[in-house]
Design a protein around this motif. Sequence first.
Motif: not given
Length: 354
Positions: A71-83, A314-324
């Motif tokens: 029941d978890s959800l990533p806050v950031y996109t897979p590419q951001v987490l990978s980096n 609809h709002l998550l995940p994002v690529t940077k904190p400012e998008q939250i």
Amino acid sequence: MPLESYETSNLKDFIHGECKACEATVVVKRKYNAKWGEWSMNEPTHWSMMELVTNPKFVDQWDVYINLSSDSLPVYTPQVLSNLFQSRKGTNRSGRTDTLRGYNFVTSSSCITGLAPTNINMFPPMWHKRKHYEHLGDFNISFIDNYGEQTTEQLIIHFGSQWMILTPDFVRYLVTSLQDKDSLTSKFKAELIARRVLMSDETFIPTLIANHPSFRQTIPVVERDGALRIKSSEKLSFSIKSVRYERMDENLPDAFGRVVHDQRYQVPDYAIHVDIPREWGPYYLGTYDLGRIKDSGALFIRKVSRTIDPNLHHLLPVTKPEQIPTIRWPSEVKVSGKVNWEPILEYTKRMRGQ
């Protein structure tokens, strides 16, 4: 369900459908009867580690081990987490090097010591977690060391979480040492089972890391404000106070008297396939929790459901904190329940003579 039934089940279709977008490899080989609070809670986690370390398909093909609840959800996109966890340092557009590689994260936002696991001695003597683990005495573990000598070591219990982010070095160490029945790791496991302690999934790995001379160096160090202290050779483009955000309000006040005044989402009576949170949480998150999620710098959030509040998806995940969006619970206004219009409509029909 039996593994044979899984192959033709809706569950398989759902899992493979969710993983298709990120081209993930799905492996299903074992079925475990994990019972809350018992050692069996650890077994699926250790099996997955074994797969990564011994399966030729995965050996040396991964940078980090991440264990999450369904029941978890990533806050950031897979590419951001990978980096963030990549094996070779890369530079983002801001010229910074974002990397969290080398840390073992074994806590969530509900941990009273933040990013670092909690030493049991930090709890008051009569606190339930401390009493439960101490009532049979210290954990003095006898084992055979790397030199073949019989030795005894006292392990200080540390609390964390079973949902964690671990380095490849530690995962390989754990898998290898569990295969040796006389190792410190195996003997500690046997002692936890013999004492029939609860919550061993929250103490086994944090305790091993905190008591190991090398791996204790991989525990995050925090600044005074609770944020991760980045090594001098690294930079991070945002502040992290927890890697996973969750709400465990019913555990409050905690051992240090901390409380939360925010409202929380309730599970409606009509909801199906949605678990009612246990008395101690965690509780479902929604749009009004985004402010605290953003403040925490979390990479993941736990306890989300499209039934409770689909807006998060609809709002998550994002690529940077400012998008939250910085959306918080209203301090005084309460969210009302839905009005049952049926009897009111029937009454108005009668009043109109219909």
